[in-house]
Motif scaffolding. Structure first.
Motif, PDB file in Angstrom:
ATOM      1  N   SER A   6       0.975  -1.308   0.122  1.00  0.00           N
ATOM      2  CA  SER A   6      -0.014   0.106  -0.140  1.00  0.00           C
ATOM      3  C   SER A   6       0.831   1.215  -0.082  1.00  0.00           C
ATOM      4  N   THR A  10       0.687   4.123  -3.022  1.00  0.00           N
ATOM      5  CA  THR A  10       0.629   5.530  -2.724  1.00  0.00           C
ATOM      6  C   THR A  10       1.809   6.511  -2.945  1.00  0.00           C
ATOM      7  N   GLY A  51     -10.453   7.178  -7.999  1.00  0.00           N
ATOM      8  CA  GLY A  51      -9.630   6.181  -8.417  1.00  0.00           C
ATOM      9  C   GLY A  51      -9.530   5.894  -9.837  1.00  0.00           C
ATOM     10  N   ASP A  94      -7.666   3.826  -3.506  1.00  0.00           N
ATOM     11  CA  ASP A  94      -9.016   4.178  -3.311  1.00  0.00           C
ATOM     12  C   ASP A  94      -9.532   5.615  -3.655  1.00  0.00           C
ATOM     13  N   ASP A  95     -10.886   5.633  -3.612  1.00  0.00           N
ATOM     14  CA  ASP A  95     -11.402   6.778  -4.064  1.00  0.00           C
ATOM     15  C   ASP A  95     -10.862   8.347  -3.334  1.00  0.00           C
ATOM     16  N   HIS A  96     -10.943   7.870  -1.797  1.00  0.00           N
ATOM     17  CA  HIS A  96     -10.656   9.168  -0.919  1.00  0.00           C
ATOM     18  C   HIS A  96      -9.195   9.739  -1.232  1.00  0.00           C
ATOM     19  N   SER A  97      -8.501   8.679  -1.399  1.00  0.00           N
ATOM     20  CA  SER A  97      -6.974   9.124  -1.495  1.00  0.00           C
ATOM     21  C   SER A  97      -6.869   9.881  -2.840  1.00  0.00           C
TER      22      SER A  97
END
Length: 233
Positions: A6, A10, A51, A94-97
């Motif tokens: 992960s 990122t 994302g 993920d969509d938030h990140s």
């Protein structure tokens, strides 16, 4: 090869967004970020999330710039078509990140921003005098940053034609790819993995002769050995 962690994913996305910002800065009108791009995405998205939006941007850029935006070229995914940047081993974002990265996509895009995103620390690496005929091989993140900054100071030099990066490390491969983007090079960076056929790969890319190796302390042992062995040949 194990799937990227992960943290690695990122870092990849964070660095890639810097590269996308650099591409947008060269456009007459920004098409990847900003209010107009947001509005176009809202009309198009349907059930897709942020994302998916970021992956679409990377897929578009990877066709031209390779490892700068292609997880496959950085992490060495096997069994994929040459033009497939993701594949089943890539966990995505993920969509938030992704939404946060897209919202923060402003400000200058520099080599230091890319290096920071990828965890590459700057270090003093001597760069020899450069002419448009000089051929260099670079191993290690700090070496790549040093030589890229030297090329940024002289527009007579051609990154694509004069520099080859030797790296198996995904972060170094992406850094090498993004250097071409940030320098406004005419094409993608030549990157080879340290392997038994690396010398043949160098020759195939037009690097039969190398004037000097640049090796930093953070270089992978195999990459450093190859760079030193072909430097000066």
């Amino acid at each position: 090869m194990s799937p990227p962690t992960s943290q690695e994913r990122t870092a990849f996305y964070s660095a890639a967004v810097v590269g996308l910002r650099a591409l947008d800065a060269r456009e007459r009108a920004a098409r990847r970020f900003g209010a107009d791009a947001d509005a176009r995405w809202t009309q198009f998205a349907g059930a897709l999330g942020s994302g998916d939006r970021l992956d679409i941007l990377l897929r578009d850029a990877a066709g031209t710039w390779g490892a700068a935006f292609s997880p496959s070229e950085c992490f060495g995914f096997f069994g994929l078509a040459d033009d497939e940047p993701f594949g089943p081993d890539w966990g995505g974002i993920d969509d938030h990140s992704a939404k946060r990265l897209l919202a923060e996509a402003n400000g200058p895009a520099t080599l230091d921003h890319v290096a920071s995103a990828l965890g590459v620390k700057s270090a003093s690496v001597p760069v020899p005098p450069l002419t448009p005929a000089t051929k260099l091989v670079a191993a290690g993140g700090a070496a790549l940053v040093a030589v890229a900054k030297a090329f940024a100071e002289d527009r007579a030099l051609s990154w694509t034609d004069q520099v080859v990066a030797v790296a198996d490390n995904a972060a170094f491969r992406q850094l090498a790819g993004l250097a071409a983007v940030l320098l406004g090079a005419r094409g993608r960076t030549v990157i080879v993995r340290p392997s038994a056929d690396a010398v043949s790969a160098l020759r195939a890319h037009g690097f039969a002769h190398i004037d000097a190796p640049l090796v930093s302390a953070d270089a992978e042992p195999e990459a450093a050995e190859l760079a030193r062995s072909v430097g000066g040949k």
